[in-house]
Scaffold this active site. Structure first.
Site, short mmCIF file in Angstrom:
data_model
loop_
_atom_site.label_atom_id
_atom_site.label_comp_id
_atom_site.label_asym_id
_atom_site.label_seq_id
_atom_site.Cartn_x
_atom_site.Cartn_y
_atom_site.Cartn_z
N ASP A 92 12.92 -5.30 0.83
CA ASP A 92 12.88 -4.79 -0.36
C ASP A 92 12.50 -3.20 -0.52
O ASP A 92 13.28 -2.51 -1.33
CB ASP A 92 11.69 -5.67 -1.42
CG ASP A 92 10.21 -5.75 -0.71
OD1 ASP A 92 10.18 -5.16 0.43
OD2 ASP A 92 9.34 -5.95 -1.39
N ASP A 95 8.36 1.66 3.04
CA ASP A 95 7.09 2.51 2.45
C ASP A 95 6.38 3.22 3.80
O ASP A 95 6.92 4.10 3.98
CB ASP A 95 5.88 1.46 1.76
CG ASP A 95 4.88 1.93 1.20
OD1 ASP A 95 5.04 3.10 1.21
OD2 ASP A 95 3.80 1.42 0.96
P1 IMP Z 1 5.52 -1.07 4.87
O1 IMP Z 1 5.04 -1.81 6.12
O2 IMP Z 1 4.27 0.11 4.67
O3 IMP Z 1 6.82 -0.10 4.80
O4 IMP Z 1 5.42 -1.71 3.78
C1 IMP Z 1 6.40 -2.68 3.48
C2 IMP Z 1 5.97 -3.92 2.71
O5 IMP Z 1 5.01 -3.53 1.69
C3 IMP Z 1 7.22 -4.07 1.77
O6 IMP Z 1 8.04 -5.16 2.32
C4 IMP Z 1 6.49 -4.53 0.36
O7 IMP Z 1 6.22 -6.14 0.59
C5 IMP Z 1 5.23 -3.84 0.53
N1 IMP Z 1 5.16 -2.60 -0.51
C6 IMP Z 1 5.10 -1.50 -0.24
N2 IMP Z 1 5.32 -0.67 -1.18
C7 IMP Z 1 5.39 -1.62 -2.26
C8 IMP Z 1 5.17 -1.06 -3.81
O8 IMP Z 1 5.63 -0.19 -4.24
N3 IMP Z 1 5.24 -2.40 -4.52
C9 IMP Z 1 5.38 -3.76 -3.93
N4 IMP Z 1 5.24 -3.92 -2.86
C10 IMP Z 1 5.40 -2.81 -1.80
MG MG Z 2 7.19 -7.49 1.36
#
Ligand code: IMP
Ligand code: MG
Length: 175
Positions: A92, A95
């Protein structure tokens, strides 16, 4: 609201054309990361008229909390059988990059022929681990997003659009 249903679907049409062109000569294995990519996966894949394989991975970095812990855990212990395959990972949102980096590393252990990453949303400013997505739906600022599969404490996934969560909800999560 950031992107309404029609805007999302219009962008998915464009992404699907690109992906269909890029994988026209190979049978791609799509690996979707649950739960956030559910809506994105189902709307995108129905626009790709190619033979493909689909598998899903359950990954968690929030562990029931309102914020990511940074520690990524996998529900499946086995490495997926993607040896020699062209793999397209769907998520999705990109981040910090920790989730997709962990998934990529795990899949790479199975020796696929190629790995690409496709995300609906990209929060470029938040990156903690260097990771570049090959297909990106929309660039967004550093705000907490919900809807169209994305949740806050497992809520709002069913909204048909993508929006910014109200600040007061982020500060005082109501279980
Ligand atoms: P990362 O590992 O920090 O890149 O985060 C990835 C996961 O965190 C995504 O697959 C989302 O499930 C969740 N995530 C990150 N940012 C958001 C947001 O703004 N809203 C909802 N879920 C988020
Ligand atoms: Mg997720």
């Amino acid at each position: 609201m950031l992107f309404d249903g029609p805007a999302i679907h219009k962008r998915l049409d464009e992404m699907a054309v690109q992906i269909t062109t890029d994988y026209a000569n190979s049978e791609v294995t799509v690996i979707a990361i649950l739960t956030g990519s559910l809506m994105f996966m189902s709307d995108l894949l129905r626009r790709i008229p190619l033979p493909l394989k689909l598998d899903c991975l359950s990954v968690d970095s929030y562990h029931g909390k309102a914020q990511s812990s940074g520690e990524v855990t996998f529900e499946q212990l086995d490495v997926l059988d993607v040896a020699g395959r062209d793999v397209l990972i769907l998520d999705d949102i990109l981040d910090t990059g920790r989730t997709l980096a962990a998934v990529r590393t795990k899949l790479a252990m199975a020796k696929p022929r190629s790995i690409r990453v496709c995300v609906l949303l990209n929060k470029r400013k938040r990156r903690a681990i260097e990771l570049v997505a090959d297909y990106i739906g929309f660039e967004i600022d550093d705000e907490f997003i919900v809807g169209y599969g994305l949740d806050f404490m497992q809520r709002y996934r069913n909204l048909p659009y993508v929006g910014v969560l109200k600040k007061e909800l982020l500060e005082q999560p109501n279980r």
